[in-house]
Design a protein around this motif. Structure first.
Motif, PDB file in Angstrom:
ATOM      1  N   THR A   1      -8.535   7.569   4.652  1.00  0.00           N
ATOM      2  CA  THR A   1      -9.043   6.215   4.693  1.00  0.00           C
ATOM      3  C   THR A   1      -9.560   5.712   3.305  1.00  0.00           C
ATOM      4  O   THR A   1     -10.148   4.910   3.161  1.00  0.00           O
ATOM      5  CB  THR A   1     -10.308   6.301   5.663  1.00  0.00           C
ATOM      6  OG1 THR A   1     -11.185   7.117   5.286  1.00  0.00           O
ATOM      7  CG2 THR A   1      -9.886   6.427   6.984  1.00  0.00           C
ATOM      8  N   GLN A   2      -8.721   6.447   2.461  1.00  0.00           N
ATOM      9  CA  GLN A   2      -9.293   6.082   1.118  1.00  0.00           C
ATOM     10  C   GLN A   2      -9.078   4.572   0.815  1.00  0.00           C
ATOM     11  O   GLN A   2      -9.940   3.766   0.227  1.00  0.00           O
ATOM     12  CB  GLN A   2      -8.266   6.901  -0.184  1.00  0.00           C
ATOM     13  CG  GLN A   2      -8.679   6.513  -1.513  1.00  0.00           C
ATOM     14  CD  GLN A   2      -7.981   7.607  -2.301  1.00  0.00           C
ATOM     15  OE1 GLN A   2      -7.157   8.380  -1.940  1.00  0.00           O
ATOM     16  NE2 GLN A   2      -8.078   7.436  -3.939  1.00  0.00           N
ATOM     17  N   ASP A   3      -7.857   3.960   1.123  1.00  0.00           N
ATOM     18  CA  ASP A   3      -7.518   2.692   1.109  1.00  0.00           C
ATOM     19  C   ASP A   3      -7.048   1.941   2.279  1.00  0.00           C
ATOM     20  O   ASP A   3      -7.231   0.651   2.458  1.00  0.00           O
ATOM     21  CB  ASP A   3      -6.593   2.102  -0.112  1.00  0.00           C
ATOM     22  CG  ASP A   3      -7.142   2.411  -1.394  1.00  0.00           C
ATOM     23  OD1 ASP A   3      -8.163   1.728  -1.838  1.00  0.00           O
ATOM     24  OD2 ASP A   3      -6.745   3.344  -2.014  1.00  0.00           O
TER      25      ASP A   3
ATOM     26  N   GLU B   1       0.621  -1.191   0.172  1.00  0.00           N
ATOM     27  CA  GLU B   1      -0.006  -0.056   0.011  1.00  0.00           C
ATOM     28  C   GLU B   1       0.726   1.107   0.121  1.00  0.00           C
ATOM     29  O   GLU B   1       0.402   2.221  -0.006  1.00  0.00           O
ATOM     30  CB  GLU B   1      -0.886  -0.050   1.177  1.00  0.00           C
ATOM     31  CG  GLU B   1      -0.213   0.037   2.544  1.00  0.00           C
ATOM     32  CD  GLU B   1      -0.117  -1.330   2.996  1.00  0.00           C
ATOM     33  OE1 GLU B   1      -0.370  -1.603   3.986  1.00  0.00           O
ATOM     34  OE2 GLU B   1       0.220  -2.478   2.279  1.00  0.00           O
TER      35      GLU B   1
END
Length: 668
Positions: free
Chosen positions: A232-234, A121
C-alpha cells in the motif's frame, strides 16, 4: 457440466510482497477451497505479488517464482479444474508478465500480457516487455516444451464448447483487446488475471468493461484482481472479482468489502466469487447472430487440449429466473412496463395515422388482454391528439359472460372516455347453431368457437361501417400455445399485444393502475385492480349457478408462469426439453424468486410431475398450433421473444414434435 453448465471461480488470495513460498501456499489453498469449480482464475503475478517493483530484476525472486510455480502445480494436481495463476517469466533476455495455465499438475501454456501500462501509478514498462502474439515453445518450471505467446486457446475435450482464453489486466482496457481475436477464434470463456487498484468510481468502470466485453464477444468473462496483501505504498488493491455472461454480471466480490481480513490463527483470508456459466446459452446466441463469425482455424492460434471429469454441475450460485420476462426489481419493472407500453402505443398510432383511421374498434371483455389493448388505444389517441371518444369499445355478452367482467368492461370504457356499445351475441349465435344444425346443449368446441367468431364478425363489420381499425387483444403466450380461435380472436387489423407474454400483461395493467391512482383517477385504478383480481377466462361456457366464471384458462392449458418460462427458454435460449425441465425444477421446485415484492404473488411451486405434465402440453401445443401463427396480423415486437412469421419465427406449420417429446420420455 451436463446441459452446458460450468462452475467458474475468480479468487483473490491474500499474498505477501515477494514472499513466494507463502504466496504459493495461499494460492493453492484458495484453489483447493473452492468446491466444484472447473475453471479457476487467480490474480496477476499472484505467485510473487504484483507490487514487487524493481525486485522483479532480482534473480532470487525470479528463480523462486519458477520453483514456486512447479510447487503450485504439485499442490493442485488433484484438483479437477483448469487453473490460471500469474507469474513472471524470463524468456531469453526479456521478462514477461504471464498467466500460467495448469490442469492436473501439467503446465499447458504461458500466456504473456500484451499491453504494458506505463502511465499514472503504473510503471510496468520499466521491467516487463509486451508479449508476442506468435506462439513458441519454452522451458519453464521443469517443463521442457511449454507454449508461450498470446495467441493460445485451451479446449476441453470432455466438455463440448468449453474453450478458454486468457488476457491480463491492461489488455482489457485497450481499444482492441486480445480477447476479441480469441473470441473470433472460438473462445467461449475469457479469464483476466488483474492487479487493478481502487480509485473513486473505478469499480463501476471496471464492472462496465467486463460486462460490455462479455456482451460484445458473446462470451463469459471471469476477472480476478489483486487485493489485500499487496503493498500500500501509494495505492490500495481491493480484490474486485467478477464473472459476467453476455452482458449480465452473474457474480461479484465487491472491492474493499467489509469482511474479516484474517481467519483464525491470523491466517489471511482469500476472497472471490464462484458462479455457474451456461455454455449452451452462449452457443445458441452465437448461432443465431449472423454477424458473429467464429473461425476455429484462425491463423496463429495454438489450441491446447485438457480434460475434466464429466459430472452434473449444481446450479447453486446461478439464479434461474422463474419469470424471465418480468424484472424482479420494482424500479426496473416499471421502466420496462413504460417502454413496452410506449412501443405498443406508438406502433398503433403509426398504423392509425397511415390508414387515416379516425376510429379504433376493440372488443372489451373485462379480461386482462382486452384491458391492456384498450389502455394502449387510449395512449395512441393521446399521441395523435385525437379525442378518446373515437375509440369504440364494444362489449358483446354471450352465454358465459359474468356480471363482474361485464361491469368492469363498461366501467373501464367510461373511465377512459371511450364510446361504449353493447351488442349481445346470444340470438345471432343461436341462429347460427340452427343454420349448421348444432345442438346448443352440446358445449363442445363448436359451441365455444361460434361465439368467438360471431364477436370477430361484429368487430370487423362495425369497423367497416365506422371507417375504423379493429385492434387485436391476443397476447404472446396465447399465440405460442394456440389458445385462440382461428379466424376469430386470432384475427384483427393490428394486434397490439402480440409481443407481450401473459406474465407481463398483468404487470403492465398494474403499472397503469398505479399511475392512475397516483394522478387521482380512482375510478380507473379501481376497475383495473379488479380486472387483475379476475381469473383468466374466455367465458365461452355458461357461468356457475352463483354467476361465477366456470371456465378458467389455466386449469385447461396450465399455469401461464410455467408456459412463459418454457417459451423464453425454448425460443430465446434455444434449449432442449431436458435442459428446460431441469431449469424449471431449479426455478419452481420449492423456492421463491429473488427480489419479489409484497405486491407480487409468490412464485408458484410445482413438483416434478406437474412441471413435466405442462412441459409436454407446451411442446404439443407449440408445434400443433403453428398454422395460426403463420397468418398473424401485424403487431409490434417489444422484446427478444416474438412469434411473427415475418420476423423471429419461421416455423413450418406441419412440423412434428417427436424428437422433443422423445427427449422428455427419456427423463421419465
Amino acid at each position: 457440466m451436463r446441459d452446458g453448465f460450468i462452475r467458474v471461480a475468480a479468487l483473490t488470495p491474500a499474498v505477501r510482497v515477494a514472499d513466494v513460498e507463502y504466496n504459493v501456499a495461499a494460492c493453492a489453498e484458495a484453489v483447493r477451497s473452492v468446491t466444484g469449480a472447473q475453471v479457476i482464475v487467480l490474480p496477476e503475478l499472484a505467485i510473487t505479488s504484483y507490487t514487487c517493483e524493481d525486485l522483479f530484476w532480482q534473480d532470487a525472486l525470479l528463480r523462486a517464482a519458477e520453483e514456486g510455480l512447479a510447487r503450485f502445480a504439485e499442490l493442485t494436481a488433484d484438483v479437477d479444474a483448469l487453473v490460471f495463476v500469474g507469474v513472471p517469466v524470463r524468456v531469453a533476455s526479456k521478462l514477461y508478465n504471464c498467466a500460467a495455465v495448469l490442469c492436473a499438475g501439467e503446465l499447458l501454456g504461458l500466456v504473456p500480457k500484451c499491453n504494458i501500462p506505463t502511465y499514472g501509478e503504473f510503471y510496468e514498462g520499466r521491467r516487463f516487455s509486451a508479449g508476442p502474439e506468435d506462439v513458441t515453445l519454452v522451458s519453464f518450471a521443469g517443463y521442457g516444451e511449454v507454449p508461450f505467446g498470446s495467441s493460445q486457446l485451451f479446449e476441453c475435450d470432455t466438455v463440448p464448447g468449453l474453450i478458454v482464453a486468457a488476457e491480463i489486466c491492461e489488455d482489457l482496457w485497450v481499444p482492441n483487446p486480445p480477447s476479441t481475436a480469441a473470441a473470433l477464434a472460438g473462445a467461449t470463456l475469457v479469464v483476466n488475471l488483474s492487479a487493478s487498484n481502487e480509485l473513486v468510481g473505478k469499480a463501476d468502470y471496471r464492472r462496465g468493461l467486463v460486462s460490455s466485453t462479455s456482451a460484445r464477444l458473446v462470451c463469459a468473462y471471469a476477472y480476478a484482481s489483486a487485493g489485500w496483501g499487496e503493498s500500500t505504498q501509494d495505492v490500495v488493491y481491493g480484490g474486485h472479482c467478477l464473472v459476467a455472461e453476455n452482458g449480465r454480471v452473474l457474480g461479484e466480490a465487491a472491492p474493499l468489502a467489509d469482511e474479516p481480513l484474517v481467519q483464525a490463527g491470523d491466517k489471511p483470508a482469500s476472497t472471490g466469487v464462484t458462479t455457474v456459466i451456461d455454455l449452451g446459452l452462449l452457443a445458441h446466441d452465437r448461432l443465431r447472430m449472423s454477424t458473429f463469425d467464429v473461425d476455429p482455424a484462425a491463423a496463429g492460434f495454438v489450441v491446447s487440449p485438457f480434460s475434466l471429469c464429466v459430472r452434473q454441475t449444481p446450479l447453486a450460485g446461478r439464479f434461474v429466473d422463474p419469470h424471465p420476462f418480468v424484472p424482479a426489481d420494482p424500479a426496473r419493472r416499471a421502466e420496462r412496463c413504460e417502454s413496452i407500453f410506449a412501443i405498443q402505443a406508438h406502433g398503433l398510432a403509426k398504423r392509425l395515422a397511415h390508414t387515416r383511421s379516425r376510429r379504433a374498434v376493440i372488443g372489451v371483455s373485462g379480461g386482462l388482454d382486452s384491458t391492456l389493448a384498450l389502455l394502449v388505444c387510449a395512449r395512441a389517441f393521446d399521441l395523435l391528439g385525437m379525442e378518446r371518444s373515437g375509440i369504440l369499445a364494444i362489449t358483446m355478452p354471450g352465454f358465459g359472460t359474468t356480471d363482474r367482467t361485464h361491469d368492469n368492461a363498461r366501467a373501464m370504457s367510461e373511465a377512459l372516455g371511450c364510446e361504449l356499445r353493447e351488442i349481445g351475441i346470444a340470438a345471432a349465435v343461436r341462429q347460427h347453431f340452427a343454420d349448421i344444425g348444432h345442438d346448443e346443449a352440446d358445449h363442445s368446441v363448436t359451441y365455444e368457437n361460434a361465439q368467438a367468431r360471431e364477436r370477430t364478425q361484429i368487430l370487423m363489420d362495425v369497423a367497416n361501417r365506422e371507417g375504423g381499425l379493429v385492434v387485436g387483444t391476443g397476447d404472446l403466450s396465447e399465440l405460442a400455445l394456440g389458445w385462440a380461435t382461428y379466424n376469430a380472436d386470432h384475427m384483427s387489423m393490428y394486434g397490439v399485444n402480440a409481443g407481450v407474454p401473459k406474465t407481463l400483461v398483468r404487470h403492465l395493467v398494474r403499472y397503469v393502475a398505479d399511475d392512475a391512482r397516483t394522478h387521482g383517477n380512482a375510478a380507473l385504478a379501481g376497475v383495473l385492480l379488479d380486472v387483475l383480481d379476475t381469473p383468466v377466462s374466455p367465458e365461452l361456457l355458461p357461468a356457475t349457478g352463483d354467476g361465477e366464471i366456470s371456465q378458467k384458462t389455466e386449469d385447461l392449458v396450465g399455469p401461464y408462469e410455467l408456459h412463459d418460462f418454457f417459451l423464453y427458454n425454448v425460443l430465446r435460449c434455444g434449449f432442449g426439453p431436458a435442459k428446460v425441465y431441469h431449469l424449471a425444477l431449479a426455478a419452481f421446485g420449492g423456492r421463491y424468486a429473488s427480489g419479489a415484492d409484497a405486491d407480487d404473488a409468490a412464485v408458484g411451486t410445482y413438483d416434478a410431475e406437474t412441471i413435466m405434465k405442462w412441459l409436454r402440453k407446451f411442446y404439443w401445443r407449440f408445434f400443433s398450433q403453428q398454422f395460426k401463427r403463420s397468418c398473424l396480423p401485424d403487431g409490434p415486437k417489444v422484446g427478444s421473444v416474438a412469434v411473427s412469421p415475418r420476423g423471429d419465427l419461421r416455423m413450418p406449420s406441419d412440423a412434428v414434435c417427436t424428437l422433443w417429446q422423445r427427449e422428455l420420455d427419456e427423463l421419465e
